[in-house]
Design a protein around this motif. Structure first.
Motif, mmCIF file in Angstrom:
data_model
loop_
_atom_site.group_PDB
_atom_site.id
_atom_site.type_symbol
_atom_site.label_atom_id
_atom_site.label_comp_id
_atom_site.label_asym_id
_atom_site.label_seq_id
_atom_site.Cartn_x
_atom_site.Cartn_y
_atom_site.Cartn_z
ATOM 1 N N TRP A 207 29.462 3.503 15.031
ATOM 2 C CA TRP A 207 29.190 4.050 16.372
ATOM 3 C C TRP A 207 29.601 5.500 16.445
ATOM 4 N N SER A 208 30.727 5.784 15.831
ATOM 5 C CA SER A 208 31.263 7.111 16.004
ATOM 6 C C SER A 208 30.572 8.137 15.107
ATOM 7 N N ARG A 209 29.936 7.658 14.051
ATOM 8 C CA ARG A 209 29.328 8.584 13.084
ATOM 9 C C ARG A 209 28.272 9.527 13.647
ATOM 10 N N PRO A 210 27.252 8.996 14.310
ATOM 11 C CA PRO A 210 26.222 9.936 14.783
ATOM 12 C C PRO A 210 26.769 10.961 15.767
ATOM 13 N N TRP A 211 27.710 10.558 16.597
ATOM 14 C CA TRP A 211 28.283 11.516 17.563
ATOM 15 C C TRP A 211 29.001 12.635 16.837
ATOM 16 N N THR A 212 29.762 12.238 15.818
ATOM 17 C CA THR A 212 30.496 13.242 15.048
ATOM 18 C C THR A 212 29.518 14.193 14.371
ATOM 19 N N THR A 213 28.479 13.613 13.783
ATOM 20 C CA THR A 213 27.521 14.435 13.053
ATOM 21 C C THR A 213 26.816 15.423 13.977
ATOM 22 N N VAL A 214 26.432 14.969 15.148
ATOM 23 C CA VAL A 214 25.684 15.862 16.029
ATOM 24 C C VAL A 214 26.605 16.967 16.557
ATOM 25 N N LEU A 219 28.393 22.687 16.183
ATOM 26 C CA LEU A 219 29.464 23.616 15.831
ATOM 27 C C LEU A 219 29.012 24.532 14.692
ATOM 28 N N THR A 220 28.309 23.941 13.722
ATOM 29 C CA THR A 220 27.791 24.741 12.610
ATOM 30 C C THR A 220 26.893 25.849 13.142
ATOM 31 N N LEU A 221 25.966 25.476 14.032
ATOM 32 C CA LEU A 221 25.068 26.479 14.614
ATOM 33 C C LEU A 221 25.851 27.531 15.379
ATOM 34 N N GLY A 222 26.830 27.073 16.158
ATOM 35 C CA GLY A 222 27.609 27.990 16.982
ATOM 36 C C GLY A 222 28.339 29.015 16.131
ATOM 37 N N ILE A 223 28.954 28.542 15.049
ATOM 38 C CA ILE A 223 29.700 29.453 14.180
ATOM 39 C C ILE A 223 28.748 30.443 13.520
ATOM 40 N N ALA A 224 27.600 29.919 13.037
ATOM 41 C CA ALA A 224 26.636 30.794 12.373
ATOM 42 C C ALA A 224 26.109 31.852 13.341
ATOM 43 N N LEU A 225 25.835 31.447 14.581
ATOM 44 C CA LEU A 225 25.345 32.411 15.567
ATOM 45 C C LEU A 225 26.390 33.477 15.844
ATOM 46 N N LEU A 636 22.054 27.004 9.148
ATOM 47 C CA LEU A 636 20.960 26.400 9.911
ATOM 48 C C LEU A 636 20.435 25.148 9.201
ATOM 49 N N VAL A 637 20.259 25.270 7.884
ATOM 50 C CA VAL A 637 19.782 24.126 7.101
ATOM 51 C C VAL A 637 20.769 22.964 7.214
ATOM 52 N N MET A 638 22.068 23.281 7.122
ATOM 53 C CA MET A 638 23.095 22.253 7.280
ATOM 54 C C MET A 638 22.975 21.549 8.630
ATOM 55 N N ALA A 639 22.846 22.353 9.676
ATOM 56 C CA ALA A 639 22.791 21.782 11.020
ATOM 57 C C ALA A 639 21.546 20.904 11.171
ATOM 58 N N ILE A 640 20.406 21.378 10.643
ATOM 59 C CA ILE A 640 19.188 20.574 10.706
ATOM 60 C C ILE A 640 19.423 19.250 9.986
ATOM 61 N N GLY A 641 20.114 19.327 8.841
ATOM 62 C CA GLY A 641 20.458 18.120 8.117
ATOM 63 C C GLY A 641 21.230 17.146 8.993
#
Lengths: 680, 154
Positions: A207-214, A219-225, A636-641
């Motif tokens: 249950w907790s996995r998809p929430w963590t991943t999203v 966060l990945t996008l935010g840091i990259a931006l 970006l690729v990571m986040a899309i993943g």
């Protein structure tokens, strides 16, 4: 009148979140369904009232209501509407309101997409999220009310937004970052709920996995931006400064990355449970620490707005309550480890464990480097700062090892992996990465400093290992895809048969390889020259000639700019024409450097015109930045993943199937870890 | 020793070695990269070490900025209104660098007790003062009060 209403809606939201943090939890502990049933409506109510408050503040910005102190400090009637909009979160109070809006949004998403979870679990998760909301709503109402008025002397116009923040980057960077930060509160709430009812099992991990991943994806996008914004807006062409504020966002990211991998083990194999729970708590605590570092004003940066000691103290208190409370609960409720699952020294479990150990080491390094100066200052051991070299020296080797280990771990199997099998799999990645690393390092090295005599003189060991790690990681990932997609019905069928979470993982790892490659190449082979130039001058950087053609002027909405024209050529051929600006903002009288950038997939050309050094000459920064885009594209690729992984059908279908089986036994409702695709 | 125990021992030894190397490297990197802050008075009184990377900060003295006509070399004086120190720098100054503004520089003191900066930071916006600088000014003001000197308004 409206701003007062905004404050009232925040108070109502606070009341609702107090109820949310108590009623469903109490209901779940006393097994009263009627009380648990309040969880979802309360979550929705809380979101609605916070959204109204946010809307009211936004409206105050749009209509230039300078009687509101926050608007008067952050906005100006001359600003274009989209900057007025993003100025809502351009300062402390508004960004906190955005934070709370996202928190209540995540809470609502959990309430909406958890229909098939056991009601006890949902109630407890939502209650924990309610508690977090109580903390932050109290914080905003007590120390940082965005609706405070300046009465009766309403200013005629606003003080304008810091010009650094009048940029597209500010429109998107904070919301993405906050989505990530706050999203980890879901993983935290699941962990706490699991501790409360003692249900630390594979289902909880799923249950907790998809929430963590999203959350991690955001966060990945935010840091990259943020990095991208710093690159083009701060005017110096660096993409990562190891600034405490950047580190504050990197800490939960590293910890969250470890959490994602640890959750995978817990879900698949039922081991590392205690560790996973601890990581979930740690990740959220680091998010709070980030908020504290950034918002309390203990750190000097563009992010720390006018500092107010009570705010820092309040955030520290929140952090302390969270950490102490959850660790106490952990001490009492964490499962006594009697793992019966056996795994060998080369199993996937061990590789993921090593991943976690390395990530924790990296996290601790960044943490020490970030907060040691603060501690030293606080205890009057001296006012110190820790320079960039510390981080580069300690962080980079870990990143290289992570990349290499990843390439091995990808081929490993659960429980145990045959050594010979693993060695055979590594032949191709070894050959490919060695070739790539030698070719890249030798050609780049000689291209950058052609005056070097011998072929090997420009060989950089650091760059070699960086490129080796990146290409190794990429080659191993691609080989893994190739192996797994073999099929009697042809390659395409085999590729199609792979799950979305598999492709998510592939993209995540390829993204990492891109980031490592980009970071290595730009840091080792980028060229930077600071020169004194006037119109008519030409300077050479690497293979490129920069010709300062002319200067002119331009009027912007709320600034005047000195525009220079640079013609960049290579081997006598014009490559591009750039127009770097030096803007003078009318209201704040600030001067800002707006760089001219010719962006490319393989290299950026960067020109920034800084201060005038005489009547007709300026200090000019010229840069050649190979592969710099890869650092952001990789992210970006990571986040899309990450987003792809949570769209996996597995989270839905498998759960329904298992739950149906369970339901026949216990008569319970279904469980579902279906992720919040729409919760985004 | 039975194989299982032997394996465990190997793992523990590996871990210990890894941790030792990591801690050693980190401490080394740490010591190399800690930069202490000194205000102009401390530098004038000889408290700051020579040829060691440190940070220094204060207000840029009015009329002290001198540029080299042919390069990006610049020198200016940084003061806490009790003492001041000459800063030499080659490169690009931040947008908000100006006389009468607070700055923090990283670099080394040379034998002539001039501060050779490799990096100069100014504040990020109009209302903001680097905390090191405001503390240095407060210390200076306190000393001035003790000695009964007049302090300029800033």
């Amino acid at each position: 009148m409206l701003p007062e209403l905004g404050q009232v809606t925040l108070i109502i939201a606070l009341l609702l979140s107090v109820l949310l943090s108590v009623v469903p939890l109490y209901g779940s502990l006393t097994a009263r369904d009627s009380l648990q049933a309040f969880a979802r409506p309360l979550s929705a109510g809380q979101f609605v009232f916070i959204a109204i408050a946010f809307g009211i503040l936004t409206n105050a910005f749009m209509v230039d209501d300078f009687s509101v102190a926050y608007v008067a400090n952050q906005s100006n009637s001359l600003m274009p509407w989209y900057f007025k909009f993003s100025a809502v979160w351009g300062g402390h109070e508004g960004s906190l309101l955005l934070w709370i809006l996202m928190l209540s949004g995540w809470t609502l998403a959990v309430a909406t997409f958890s229909r098939r979870l056991p009601s006890v679990m949902v109630s407890q998760v939502l209650s924990v999220m309610g508690m977090v909301a109580v903390g932050f709503l109290l914080f905003i109402l007590m120390t940082s009310n965005p609706f405070d008025r300046i009465l009766p002397n309403v200013p005629a116009d606003g003080a304008d937004l810091n010009p650094l923040l009048q940029d597209f980057g500010l429109i998107v960077h904070p919301p993405m970052l906050y989505m990530g930060y706050v999203g980890f509160s879901v993983a935290f709430a699941f962990a706490i709920a699991a501790l409360i009812n003692g249900r630390l099992d594979a289902a909880w991990a799923r249950w907790s996995r998809p929430w963590t991943t999203v959350a991690w994806g955001f966060l990945t996008l935010g840091i990259a931006l943020g990095s991208w914004w710093a690159y083009y807006e701060l005017g110096w062409g660096g993409w990562w400064f190891w600034d405490p504020v950047e580190n504050a966002s990197l800490l939960p990211w590293i910890s969250g990355t470890a959490l994602m991998h640890s959750l995978a083990v817990t879900e698949k194999r039922g081991v590392f449970k205690s560790w996973t729970v601890l990581l979930a708590i740690l990740t959220f605590a680091l998010s709070l620490l980030g908020a504290f570092l950034v918002r309390s004003g203990v750190i000097t940066s563009v992010h720390s707005f006018a500092s107010d000691p009570t705010r820092g103290a309040f955030l520290l208190l929140l952090l302390a309550i969270t950490v102490i409370g959850s660790l106490t609960l952990y001490a009492f409720r964490a499962p006594v480890v009697h793992t019966r699952a056996k795994f060998g020294p080369l199993s996937r479990e061990v590789f993921l464990l090593m991943n976690n150990v390395l990530l924790m080491a990296a996290m601790l390094l960044v943490l020490v480097g970030t907060i040691f100066p603060l501690i030293s200052d606080y205890f009057e051991l001296g006012n110190i700062s820790i320079g960039e070299p510390f981080f580069n020296l300690t962080f980079s080797p870990i990143a290289v090892v992570v990349g290499i280990l990843l390439g091995v771990g990808i081929f490993s199997r659960w429980k145990k992996t045959d050594e010979g099998y693993l060695l055979r799999k590594m032949v191709i990645p070894t050959v490919v990465s060695l070739i790539v690393a030698f070719v890249v390092v030798l050609t780049m090295g000689n291209a950058v400093s052609p005056e070097g005599t011998g072929f090997w003189n420009n060989f950089s060991l650091w760059a070699f290992f960086g490129v080796l790690s990146a290409s190794w990681c990429a080659a191993a990932t691609l080989q893994d895809v190739w192996n797994k997609s073999g099929s009697r019905h042809g390659r395409l069928h085999g590729l199609r048969r792979q799950s979305r979470s598999f492709y998510g993982m592939v993209l995540g790892h390829l993204g990492l390889a891109m980031v490592i490659a980009g970071a290595t190449v730009v840091n080792n082979y980028g060229i930077e020259r600071n020169v004194r130039m006037g119109p008519g001058d030409t300077a050479t950087v690497g293979d490129y000639q920069f010709h300062f053609a002319s200067v002119g002027e331009r009027e912007g909405a709320n600034f005047t700019a000195l525009v220079s024209r640079f013609e960049i050529s290579r081997d006598g051929e014009l490559v591009s024409t750039l127009y770097p600006e030096r803007r003078r903002y009318v209201v704040q009288r600030n001067v800002m450097t707006e760089a001219g950038i010719d962006a490319g997939f393989l290299r950026d050309i960067f020109v920034a015109v800084a201060e005038p050094v005489s009547s007709n000459a300026w200090a000019v920064r010229l840069q050649y930045k190979p592969l710099v885009r890869w650092t952001w594209l990789g992210a970006l690729v990571m986040a899309i993943g990450g987003f792809l992984a949570i769209a996996d059908r597995r989270y839905r279908i498998k759960d329904e199937a298992t739950e149906r089986r369970k339901a026949t036994v216990t008569g319970n409702a279904g469980t579902d870890g279906r992720p919040a695709e729409a919760g985004a | 020793m039975n194989p299982a125990r032997k394996r465990k021992l190997t793992i523990v030894l590996f871990l210990l070695a890894g941790v030792a190397v990591a801690v050693g490297l980190t401490t080394y990197a740490f010591r190399q990269n800690i930069n202490l802050f000194y205000d102009p008075t401390q530098i004038a009184e000889g408290e700051a070490p020579v040829n060691v990377r440190i940070r220094a900060g204060g207000m840029v003295e009015e009329g002290s900025v001198k540029r080299d006509p042919d390069s990006l070399k610049v020198q200016f004086r940084v003061t806490d209104y009790s003492s001041s120190v000459t800063v030499r720098y080659e490169g690009i100054l931040p947008d908000l660098f100006a006389e009468g503004q607070g700055v923090v520089a990283t670099g080394q003191l040379n034998e002539n007790r001039e501060f050779v900066a490799s990096e100069v930071l100014a504040k990020h916006d109009e209302q903001y003062m680097p905390p090191e600088v405001s503390e240095a000014l407060e210390r200076s003001a306190a000393r001035a009060r003790e000695e009964g000197r007049e302090m300029p308004q800033y």
